[in-house]
Design a protein around this motif. Structure first.
Motif, PDB file in Angstrom:
ATOM      1  N   TYR A 462     -40.703 -43.049 -42.184  1.00 22.13           N
ATOM      2  CA  TYR A 462     -40.971 -43.458 -43.635  1.00 22.13           C
ATOM      3  C   TYR A 462     -41.623 -42.165 -44.095  1.00 22.13           C
ATOM      4  CZ  TYR A 462     -40.037 -48.187 -42.902  1.00 22.13           C
ATOM      5  OH  TYR A 462     -39.257 -49.662 -42.738  1.00 22.13           O
ATOM      6  N   ASN A 463     -41.141 -41.750 -45.393  1.00 29.94           N
ATOM      7  CA  ASN A 463     -42.086 -40.713 -46.201  1.00 29.94           C
ATOM      8  C   ASN A 463     -42.339 -40.967 -47.666  1.00 29.94           C
ATOM      9  OD1 ASN A 463     -41.641 -38.815 -43.946  1.00 29.94           O
ATOM     10  ND2 ASN A 463     -39.461 -38.376 -44.429  1.00 29.94           N
ATOM     11  N   ASN A 464     -43.269 -40.264 -48.229  1.00 27.76           N
ATOM     12  CA  ASN A 464     -43.170 -40.161 -49.492  1.00 27.76           C
ATOM     13  C   ASN A 464     -42.129 -39.412 -50.199  1.00 27.76           C
ATOM     14  OD1 ASN A 464     -46.549 -40.239 -48.534  1.00 27.76           O
ATOM     15  ND2 ASN A 464     -46.044 -41.824 -50.268  1.00 27.76           N
ATOM     16  N   ILE A 465     -41.316 -40.017 -50.641  1.00 30.35           N
ATOM     17  CA  ILE A 465     -39.837 -39.256 -50.862  1.00 30.35           C
ATOM     18  C   ILE A 465     -39.336 -39.038 -52.460  1.00 30.35           C
ATOM     19  CG2 ILE A 465     -38.939 -39.860 -48.619  1.00 30.35           C
ATOM     20  CD1 ILE A 465     -37.125 -41.536 -50.266  1.00 30.35           C
ATOM     21  N   GLY A 466     -40.432 -39.384 -53.287  1.00 29.14           N
ATOM     22  CA  GLY A 466     -39.848 -39.628 -54.870  1.00 29.14           C
ATOM     23  C   GLY A 466     -40.814 -39.939 -55.370  1.00 29.14           C
ATOM     24  N   ASP A 467     -40.421 -40.047 -56.938  1.00 29.67           N
ATOM     25  CA  ASP A 467     -40.942 -40.687 -58.052  1.00 29.67           C
ATOM     26  C   ASP A 467     -39.849 -41.652 -58.532  1.00 29.67           C
ATOM     27  OD1 ASP A 467     -43.104 -39.011 -57.568  1.00 29.67           O
ATOM     28  OD2 ASP A 467     -42.152 -37.482 -59.086  1.00 29.67           O
ATOM     29  N   GLY A 468     -40.358 -42.349 -59.474  1.00 32.49           N
ATOM     30  CA  GLY A 468     -39.381 -43.411 -60.374  1.00 32.49           C
ATOM     31  C   GLY A 468     -40.104 -43.894 -61.472  1.00 32.49           C
ATOM     32  N   ILE A 469     -39.220 -44.112 -62.477  1.00 33.63           N
ATOM     33  CA  ILE A 469     -39.346 -44.418 -63.928  1.00 33.63           C
ATOM     34  C   ILE A 469     -38.467 -45.644 -64.258  1.00 33.63           C
ATOM     35  CG2 ILE A 469     -39.244 -43.973 -66.332  1.00 33.63           C
ATOM     36  CD1 ILE A 469     -39.486 -41.078 -65.463  1.00 33.63           C
ATOM     37  N   THR A 470     -39.256 -46.718 -64.551  1.00 39.89           N
ATOM     38  CA  THR A 470     -38.623 -47.975 -65.167  1.00 39.89           C
ATOM     39  C   THR A 470     -39.047 -48.145 -66.775  1.00 39.89           C
ATOM     40  OG1 THR A 470     -38.791 -49.172 -63.072  1.00 39.89           O
ATOM     41  CG2 THR A 470     -38.894 -50.377 -65.171  1.00 39.89           C
ATOM     42  N   ASP A 471     -37.953 -48.207 -67.276  1.00 36.31           N
ATOM     43  CA  ASP A 471     -37.966 -48.484 -68.934  1.00 36.31           C
ATOM     44  C   ASP A 471     -37.369 -49.889 -68.991  1.00 36.31           C
ATOM     45  OD1 ASP A 471     -39.197 -46.014 -69.991  1.00 36.31           O
ATOM     46  OD2 ASP A 471     -37.098 -45.028 -69.409  1.00 36.31           O
ATOM     47  N   GLY A 472     -37.937 -50.441 -69.763  1.00 39.06           N
ATOM     48  CA  GLY A 472     -37.524 -51.963 -70.024  1.00 39.06           C
ATOM     49  C   GLY A 472     -38.101 -52.640 -71.374  1.00 39.06           C
ATOM     50  N   THR A 473     -37.196 -53.755 -72.057  1.00 41.62           N
ATOM     51  CA  THR A 473     -37.505 -54.528 -72.937  1.00 41.62           C
ATOM     52  C   THR A 473     -37.487 -55.821 -72.628  1.00 41.62           C
ATOM     53  OG1 THR A 473     -36.780 -52.657 -74.366  1.00 41.62           O
ATOM     54  CG2 THR A 473     -36.948 -54.978 -75.335  1.00 41.62           C
ATOM     55  N   GLU A 474     -38.470 -56.729 -73.156  1.00 43.45           N
ATOM     56  CA  GLU A 474     -38.331 -58.302 -72.872  1.00 43.45           C
ATOM     57  C   GLU A 474     -38.336 -58.763 -74.305  1.00 43.45           C
ATOM     58  OE1 GLU A 474     -40.406 -58.579 -68.576  1.00 43.45           O
ATOM     59  OE2 GLU A 474     -41.353 -59.529 -70.205  1.00 43.45           O
ATOM     60  N   VAL A 475     -37.392 -59.616 -74.658  1.00 44.75           N
ATOM     61  CA  VAL A 475     -37.359 -60.184 -76.048  1.00 44.75           C
ATOM     62  C   VAL A 475     -37.568 -61.868 -75.798  1.00 44.75           C
ATOM     63  CG1 VAL A 475     -36.254 -60.477 -78.491  1.00 44.75           C
ATOM     64  CG2 VAL A 475     -35.934 -58.379 -76.853  1.00 44.75           C
ATOM     65  N   TYR A 476     -38.207 -62.732 -76.475  1.00 39.41           N
ATOM     66  CA  TYR A 476     -38.327 -64.053 -76.200  1.00 39.41           C
ATOM     67  C   TYR A 476     -38.382 -64.789 -77.579  1.00 39.41           C
ATOM     68  CZ  TYR A 476     -43.218 -63.128 -77.095  1.00 39.41           C
ATOM     69  OH  TYR A 476     -44.543 -62.764 -77.736  1.00 39.41           O
TER      70      TYR A 476
END
Length: 604
Positions: A462-476
């Motif tokens: 197990y390693n600290n292997i990277g970054d991540g980005i989440t973009d999202g939209t919720e409409v209700y």
């Protein structure tokens, strides 16, 4: 017919999404979001609430069946009910979401994919709050993406014993009994249930049945010896046994699970109710035995925790909260055993600055026995343009997730692993078009993750292997069309990007959730739920290296009805997957086709 329903769902949901379970949200109270009782309409972060009425109307059997209907939440399960499942909240990894049951932290040191809710039935559940965005300032590690807070039923009134029996497809049956009641001095509730399912094969490459058995006991007791003091106790015990399919040979693979969680807490209000102080202690023991044709491997994780929280009510609707909590996580798997400890100190400030403006600030410092200190922050607020009923909200926060003992010390671990970190921002708009009748809104969010921990096949660690980005939209949208007809709709768009391949799998880019509830008469209620999940990627491990595959979109239609035959007798039924959709949430693993279930509940 299937595609006509799907087209209608997409057309409506392109501009809608469900935020809360009822149109009039002004009376709903959120306790877990800020650990200070806060009206939902004053929250600066997005919170979804599943009420006891929602649970009763849906007749859903498990908590995961309810959560899969919530915007921004997707579920992946390795087969049918009883098989291991994972929850993805706004694109985060399953272990980034903290699960609380009556205030007890259920995430353990051995849960590489967070807490597995597969055996969590809905029988004694009262409400479920899904708190989105980093909650580490109040809950520390495991709450990097949010919190799912589950509260069980509290007794009131005269003693009410009951018997509940249900049966249906796939050799499924459930029998439960319990009692609840209470007065100003004492409240109590207790239940025990047995669930069994013959099932079908977990994997689509086999034809044997993989069944599951589950016995659950729960109780909740409370006493109010004076007007300013209270004492509460909860306990839940689950004993489950499930078959599953091995990677190569499907025969002879089983898992036995025992879960014990309990909490004792006391509260007192002093200085003319200006200060409310709560002291609590919790204990969790999660024991699992993996049984294969070759051996039996036990895993056990115990957590001892305690907390002390003080809420100070200042003049002019200003509130301060200061708290401290500590935990000791003990673990044992194969030849590896040990413990990790953490001490957290946190504070929050909540202010109603005017009839329209609300603000929340939070800070926390954690001292971990393995990696040292971590400080997290949170700020949120909302503003309402009262003449138009328009409410703006915004939040920003940071979070972290400590590496688990398995990631640190197993044969595949690395003691030098650093915590995963996150920073999140959300802005939203809510609009009441018709007061207490029609609400619409939108929330746009961005989550940035760093130091993501994943198994690295190049190093077999197990390693600290990277970054991540989440973009999202919720409409209700939430609408009370008539006095007896309510509609909720939700659309979620999700875009994940990362070097970590595990961060990109099993999350649909597009998700639609629609719910229509019709109280046809005083005795008859009908509930229709439609959920659409778009394409999502997964991995095929039958090749080396593993290849990326794409799951087809699918639409689930569920319908449930209940009828109050007499004052003490209710009959009910539901049809799951009405269109008999053939779909997968995890590659090569079966999901149930159409299934019918019926039951009767008798109160005495």
């Amino acid at each position: 017919m299937k595609y006509q329903i799907l087209l209608a769902a997409c057309t409506v949901a392109a501009f809608t999404s469900a935020q809360t379970s009822e149109t009039n949200t002004s009376n709903q109270i959120i306790v877990s979001a800020t650990r200070i009782e806060t009206p939902l309409e004053k929250m600066g972060t997005t919170v979804n609430v599943i009420t006891s009425k929602d649970i009763e109307n849906s007749k859903a059997a498990t908590v995961s069946d309810l959560l899969r209907r919530v915007p921004g939440v997707s579920i992946a399960r390795n087969g049918g009910p009883g098989q291991s499942s994972s929850i993805y909240l706004r694109g985060a990894k399953p272990q980034h979401t903290l699960v609380l049951i009556d205030g007890v932290r259920m995430n353990s040191q051995l849960g590489l994919s967070g807490y597995d809710m597969t055996h969590l039935q809905t029988l004694d559940i009262d409400t479920i709050e899904i708190l989105k965005g980093p909650q580490s300032t109040l809950y520390g590690s495991d709450a990097m993406a949010g919190v799912i807070s589950i509260t069980t039923k509290k007794g009131s009134g005269r003693p009410v014993p009951y018997i509940d029996i249900e049966g249906g497809s796939y050799g499924t049956w459930r029998a439960a009994t319990g009692v609840s009641g209470g007065d100003d001095l004492l409240d109590y509730s207790a239940s025990i249930q047995r669930y069994e399912r013959l099932g079908q094969s977990a994997k689509n490459t086999n034809d044997e049945t993989d069944g599951t058995k589950n016995t659950t006991f729960s109780t909740r007791l409370g006493t109010r010896p004076t007007d300013t003091t209270s004492l509460d106790f909860t306990l839940r015990y689950i004993d489950a046994f499930s078959d599953y399919d091995g990677f190569i040979d499907p025969i002879g693979y089983h898992v036995a699970d025992e879960q014990l969680s309990t909490r004792l807490s006391g509260s007192a209000s002093v200085f003319d109710d200006l200060v409310e102080s709560t002291v609590g202690a919790s204990y969790v023991d999660l024991y699992s035995v993996n049984i294969t044709p070759l051996d039996e491997t036990p895993f056990e994780a115990k957590t001892y925790s305690a907390d002390w929280i003080n809420i100070i009510y200042l003049p002019a609707d200003h509130t301060l909260m200061a708290g401290i909590d500590g935990s000791r996580d003990e673990y044992e798997f194969r030849t590896v055993n040990g413990y990790l400890e953490n001490l957290g100190v946190f504070g929050a400030y909540q202010a109603v600055l005017s009839s329209s403006l609300n603000a929340n600030l939070g800070i926390r410092n954690d001292t971990h026995s393995e990696f040292g200190n971590e400080t997290t922050y949170q700020a949120s607020g909302s503003y309402e343009f009262q003449p138009t009923g328009t409410r703006l909200k915004a939040s920003w926060g940071t979070g972290f997730k400590a590496p688990t003992s398995y990631q640190l010390y197993s044969a595949f671990g690395d003691p030098s692993l650093q915590p995963e970190n996150s920073e999140s921002v959300e802005v939203g708009l809510e609009q009441q078009i018709i007061t207490n009748r029609l609400d619409v809104g939108i929330a746009v969010f961005r989550n940035e993750y760093s130091n993501l921990i994943e198994y690295d096949f190049n190093t077999s660690k197990y390693n600290n292997i990277g970054d991540g980005i989440t973009d999202g939209t919720e409409v209700y949208l939430s609408a009370a069309i008539l006095h007896n007809l309510a509609f909720r709709g939700g659309y979620t768009y999700l875009d994940n990007d990362s070097e970590d391949i595990g961060f990109l799998l099993r999350r649909p880019t597009h998700k639609v959730d629609l719910d229509l509830n019709y109280a046809a008469t005083r005795k008859l209620n009908i509930n229709l739920n439609i959920s659409y999940s778009g394409e999502r990627n997964d991995q095929d491990f039958s090749t080396f290296p593993a290849t990326i595959i794409t799951h087809d979109p699918y639409t689930l239609v569920n319908i449930a009805a209940r009828y109050q035959l007499t004052k003490n007798v209710q009959i009910y039924g539901r049809i799951d997957n009405l269109l008999d959709e053939d779909y997968q949430t995890a590659y090569t693993y079966n999901q149930d086709g159409i299934g019918g279930y019926a039951g009767i509940k008798v109160t005495l």
